[in-house]
Design an enzyme around this catalytic site. Sequence first.
Site, PDB file in Angstrom:
ATOM      1  N   GLY A  13       0.759  -1.247   0.000  1.00  0.00           N
ATOM      2  CA  GLY A  13       0.000   0.000   0.000  1.00  0.00           C
ATOM      3  C   GLY A  13       0.784   1.288   0.000  1.00  0.00           C
ATOM      4  N   SER A  19       1.964   8.269   1.973  1.00  0.00           N
ATOM      5  CA  SER A  19       1.174   7.070   2.302  1.00  0.00           C
ATOM      6  C   SER A  19       1.375   6.657   3.752  1.00  0.00           C
ATOM      7  CB  SER A  19       1.586   5.903   1.412  1.00  0.00           C
ATOM      8  OG  SER A  19       1.325   6.178   0.057  1.00  0.00           O
ATOM      9  N   ILE A  20       0.291   6.262   4.402  1.00  0.00           N
ATOM     10  CA  ILE A  20       0.393   5.728   5.768  1.00  0.00           C
ATOM     11  C   ILE A  20       1.307   4.501   5.755  1.00  0.00           C
ATOM     12  CG2 ILE A  20      -0.917   4.592   7.612  1.00  0.00           C
ATOM     13  CD1 ILE A  20      -3.264   6.516   6.866  1.00  0.00           C
ATOM     14  N   ASP A  65      -1.162  -6.762  -7.566  1.00  0.00           N
ATOM     15  CA  ASP A  65      -2.573  -6.371  -7.571  1.00  0.00           C
ATOM     16  C   ASP A  65      -3.240  -7.361  -6.618  1.00  0.00           C
ATOM     17  OD1 ASP A  65      -5.306  -6.345  -8.059  1.00  0.00           O
ATOM     18  OD2 ASP A  65      -5.091  -6.005 -10.207  1.00  0.00           O
ATOM     19  N   VAL A  66      -3.732  -6.867  -5.478  1.00  0.00           N
ATOM     20  CA  VAL A  66      -4.243  -7.770  -4.435  1.00  0.00           C
ATOM     21  C   VAL A  66      -5.530  -8.485  -4.819  1.00  0.00           C
ATOM     22  CG1 VAL A  66      -3.107  -6.542  -2.538  1.00  0.00           C
ATOM     23  CG2 VAL A  66      -5.469  -5.941  -3.164  1.00  0.00           C
ATOM     24  N   TYR A 156     -18.618   8.484   2.674  1.00  0.00           N
ATOM     25  CA  TYR A 156     -17.698   7.330   2.792  1.00  0.00           C
ATOM     26  C   TYR A 156     -18.394   6.067   2.263  1.00  0.00           C
ATOM     27  CZ  TYR A 156     -13.613   4.824   4.578  1.00  0.00           C
ATOM     28  OH  TYR A 156     -12.470   4.070   4.688  1.00  0.00           O
ATOM     29  N   LYS A 163     -14.845  -1.315   5.253  1.00  0.00           N
ATOM     30  CA  LYS A 163     -14.015  -1.249   6.476  1.00  0.00           C
ATOM     31  C   LYS A 163     -14.663  -2.033   7.620  1.00  0.00           C
ATOM     32  CE  LYS A 163     -10.469   1.290   5.094  1.00  0.00           C
ATOM     33  NZ  LYS A 163      -9.175   0.628   4.762  1.00  0.00           N
ATOM     34  N   THR A 194      -3.593  12.109   2.543  1.00  0.00           N
ATOM     35  CA  THR A 194      -2.821  11.232   1.656  1.00  0.00           C
ATOM     36  C   THR A 194      -3.454  11.260   0.263  1.00  0.00           C
ATOM     37  OG1 THR A 194      -4.182   9.291   2.096  1.00  0.00           O
ATOM     38  CG2 THR A 194      -2.325   9.674   3.584  1.00  0.00           C
ATOM     39  N   LEU A 195      -2.846  10.520  -0.654  1.00  0.00           N
ATOM     40  CA  LEU A 195      -3.385  10.400  -2.009  1.00  0.00           C
ATOM     41  C   LEU A 195      -4.829   9.872  -1.971  1.00  0.00           C
ATOM     42  CD1 LEU A 195      -2.551  10.658  -5.026  1.00  0.00           C
ATOM     43  CD2 LEU A 195      -1.859   8.257  -4.925  1.00  0.00           C
TER      44      LEU A 195
HETATM   45  O1  0WE Z   1     -10.357   4.903   3.291  1.00  0.00           O
HETATM   46  C1  0WE Z   1     -10.244   6.038   2.893  1.00  0.00           C
HETATM   47  C2  0WE Z   1     -10.259   6.323   1.398  1.00  0.00           C
HETATM   48  C3  0WE Z   1     -10.004   5.138   0.533  1.00  0.00           C
HETATM   49  C4  0WE Z   1     -10.373   5.354  -0.915  1.00  0.00           C
HETATM   50  C5  0WE Z   1     -10.116   6.527  -1.586  1.00  0.00           C
HETATM   51  C6  0WE Z   1     -10.456   6.656  -2.937  1.00  0.00           C
HETATM   52  C7  0WE Z   1     -10.264   7.931  -3.688  1.00  0.00           C
HETATM   53  C8  0WE Z   1     -10.110   7.672  -5.173  1.00  0.00           C
HETATM   54  C9  0WE Z   1     -10.975   4.321  -1.591  1.00  0.00           C
HETATM   55  N1  0WE Z   1     -11.315   4.409  -2.899  1.00  0.00           N
HETATM   56  C10 0WE Z   1     -11.062   5.549  -3.566  1.00  0.00           C
HETATM   57  N2  0WE Z   1     -11.409   5.601  -4.881  1.00  0.00           N
HETATM   58  C11 0WE Z   1     -11.031   6.615  -5.702  1.00  0.00           C
HETATM   59  O2  0WE Z   1     -11.389   6.643  -6.884  1.00  0.00           O
HETATM   60  N3  0WE Z   1     -10.149   7.070   3.803  1.00  0.00           N
HETATM   61  C12 0WE Z   1     -10.234   6.775   5.215  1.00  0.00           C
HETATM   62  C13 0WE Z   1     -10.006   8.470   3.418  1.00  0.00           C
HETATM   63  C14 0WE Z   1     -11.367   9.042   3.264  1.00  0.00           C
HETATM   64  O3  0WE Z   1     -12.078   8.848   2.135  1.00  0.00           O
HETATM   65  C15 0WE Z   1     -13.307   9.456   2.314  1.00  0.00           C
HETATM   66  C16 0WE Z   1     -13.364  10.037   3.578  1.00  0.00           C
HETATM   67  C17 0WE Z   1     -12.115   9.775   4.200  1.00  0.00           C
HETATM   68  C18 0WE Z   1     -11.694  10.176   5.576  1.00  0.00           C
HETATM   69  C19 0WE Z   1     -14.384   9.513   1.443  1.00  0.00           C
HETATM   70  C20 0WE Z   1     -15.519  10.203   1.847  1.00  0.00           C
HETATM   71  C21 0WE Z   1     -15.586  10.781   3.099  1.00  0.00           C
HETATM   72  C22 0WE Z   1     -14.513  10.711   3.968  1.00  0.00           C
END
Ligand code: 0WE
Length: 256
Positions: A13, A19-20, A65-66, A156, A163, A194-195
């Site tokens: 990751g 990145s964390i 690729d997991v 989210y 999660k 992060t990204l």
């Molecule tokens: O787990 C995450 C984000 C993980 C993630 C991020 C993306 C962005 C780009 C998973 N899939 C995608 N797909 C993409 O196309 N976080 C904990 C960060 C996060 O994401 C959010 C948050 C937070 C905090 C989305 C909505 C609201 C809050």
Amino acid sequence: MSSLAGKIGIVFGVANKRSIAWTIAQAWAKAGATLAFTYQGARVKENVEELAGAFGDDTMILPCDVTRDDQIAAVFDAVGKKFGRLHLMLHSVAFAPREALEGEFVNTSREAFRIAQDVSAYSLVALARAARPLMTNGGSIIGMSYYGAEKVVPHYNVMGVAKASLEACTRYLAYNLGPQKIRVNCISAGPVNTLAARGISGFVEMLRHYEARAPLKRNVTADELGATGLFLATDGAAAITGQVLYVDCGYQIMGM
Ligand code: 0WE
């Protein structure tokens, strides 16, 4: 002696220096661990090579690729051939299609749901299964979670469901692998820039919201997540398994 001297770890990751996964990997390396890194995609490959290049010659860098069982098998085959054993694994991987993080949750497609579960939750099970034969002297497996697993965080959406699944997988894996002294835990991190967080609308407001509400009146730093990742990897955490550790400046305890 360094707390992780002689330990071998694998890190899934890392995308870039924010990145964390990278902050935890640095903490592990500083403590004396030898590490293998995996990356997904050509764009990230260069970043990981540049970052991990700072570590010793033993450092491995492998594509993975997991969602691909053949690639997972190849990674652990290569690690087994080079090191013959494994002690630590970090899973810091998540993905849901962008449109699923924007619209109404009720509109989540079957395909977006499937992808989020496959990449973000099932992969922990697949990687733990592949790691187990190499963790002959016990081990520590760490996943990354977020509060949206247990309470509704607007937008989210399907990631919150993924999660929740990851946290449940953590408990079932902890029970399953405990007899082999393999511990499995999650860090539930407060929001970090992060990204994966970039481009999420309202992210800056979210950071301000945490600052205002969290008991510590601030956001978590990357270094603090590194320190918790290190703790979970060491014998200091020898009796901790199946847990979700909140590293969020206390935000999770608040009811209002
Ligand atoms: O787990 C995450 C984000 C993980 C993630 C991020 C993306 C962005 C780009 C998973 N899939 C995608 N797909 C993409 O196309 N976080 C904990 C960060 C996060 O994401 C959010 C948050 C937070 C905090 C989305 C909505 C609201 C809050």
